[in-house]
Design a protein around this motif. Structure first.
Motif, short mmCIF file in Angstrom:
data_model
loop_
_atom_site.label_atom_id
_atom_site.label_comp_id
_atom_site.label_asym_id
_atom_site.label_seq_id
_atom_site.Cartn_x
_atom_site.Cartn_y
_atom_site.Cartn_z
N ASP A 1 13.22 18.70 23.79
CA ASP A 1 14.68 18.75 23.61
C ASP A 1 15.37 17.67 24.44
O ASP A 1 16.57 17.73 24.65
CB ASP A 1 15.21 20.13 24.00
N ILE A 2 14.62 16.68 24.89
CA ILE A 2 15.16 15.63 25.76
C ILE A 2 16.10 14.71 24.99
O ILE A 2 17.18 14.37 25.45
CB ILE A 2 14.02 14.80 26.38
N ALA A 3 15.67 14.30 23.79
CA ALA A 3 16.42 13.31 23.02
C ALA A 3 15.94 13.30 21.58
O ALA A 3 14.87 13.80 21.26
CB ALA A 3 16.24 11.93 23.64
N ASN A 4 16.76 12.70 20.71
CA ASN A 4 16.39 12.46 19.32
C ASN A 4 16.56 10.98 19.03
O ASN A 4 17.43 10.33 19.60
CB ASN A 4 17.29 13.25 18.36
N ALA A 5 15.74 10.47 18.13
CA ALA A 5 15.85 9.07 17.72
C ALA A 5 15.95 9.01 16.21
O ALA A 5 15.28 9.76 15.50
CB ALA A 5 14.64 8.28 18.19
N PRO B 1 19.44 11.89 31.35
CA PRO B 1 18.16 12.49 31.78
C PRO B 1 18.00 12.44 33.29
O PRO B 1 18.46 11.50 33.94
CB PRO B 1 17.10 11.64 31.08
N SER B 2 17.34 13.45 33.84
CA SER B 2 17.11 13.50 35.28
C SER B 2 15.87 12.71 35.69
O SER B 2 15.67 12.44 36.87
CB SER B 2 16.99 14.95 35.75
N MET C 1 27.78 14.01 23.44
CA MET C 1 26.46 13.41 23.39
C MET C 1 26.55 11.95 23.83
O MET C 1 27.56 11.30 23.64
CB MET C 1 25.90 13.43 21.97
N ILE C 2 25.46 11.48 24.34
CA ILE C 2 25.32 10.08 24.72
C ILE C 2 24.46 9.41 23.66
O ILE C 2 23.43 9.95 23.26
CB ILE C 2 24.68 9.95 26.11
#
Length: 153
Positions: free
Chosen positions: A103-107, A70-71, A1-2
């Motif tokens: 589902d792109i990212a979580n914060a 991300p693209s 993960m990044i």
């Protein structure tokens, strides 16, 4: 993960109100490892350069978790710094354009890094404070928190 850690601190060497913002990025297996790597890096930076000389306490405003690069462009954090009482106030939104069901990212905030927004069992209460135009001194005081710093020097 990044992971992108959005850190901030007040520069104690500056006699004027100030707020220093410092995003940091790392690839790690999980949030705990990312936090450890961030901590080690910030400690090394404080020892090897004068960049953090005025930092007595560094706060982690949010941590962003990305499964991959991300693209398309992604706003990782939006932040507004404004006067409030005796000093400055920061209003922050991590991933302001990403929906929770994406589902792109979580914060995560510093106090909720052990929780995931992926679980259907979790319920999150998000209080509605209106728009930025609705902010006033009383509301800013209500929103103010006694945060624990991520690290102290």
């Amino acid at each position: 993960m990044i992971y992108i850690g959005n850190f901030s601190y007040n520069d104690a060497k500056d006699d004027k109100d100030n707020y220093c913002l410092m995003p940091c990025i790392v690839e790690a297996a999980n949030t705990d490892e990312a936090l450890e790597l961030f901590s080690e890096h910030l400690f090394e930076v404080s020892k090897m350069s004068d960049l953090l000389d005025g930092a007595q306490e560094i706060y982690l405003d949010s941590i962003i978790e990305l499964p991959e690069v991300p693209s398309s462009p992604l706003i990782a954090q939006w932040q507004k710094i404004m006067p409030a009482g005796d000093g400055l106030c920061s209003i922050t939104s991590a991933l302001p354009t990403v929906e929770f069901d994406d589902d792109i990212a979580n914060a995560y905030s510093w106090n909720e890094t052990e929780h995931s927004h992926d679980s259907d069992d979790d319920e999150y209460d998000h209080e509605d404070y209106g728009t930025l135009d609705d902010l006033n001194e009383e509301l800013l005081e209500e929103l103010a928190q006694d945060e624990e710093p991520f690290m102290r020097f």
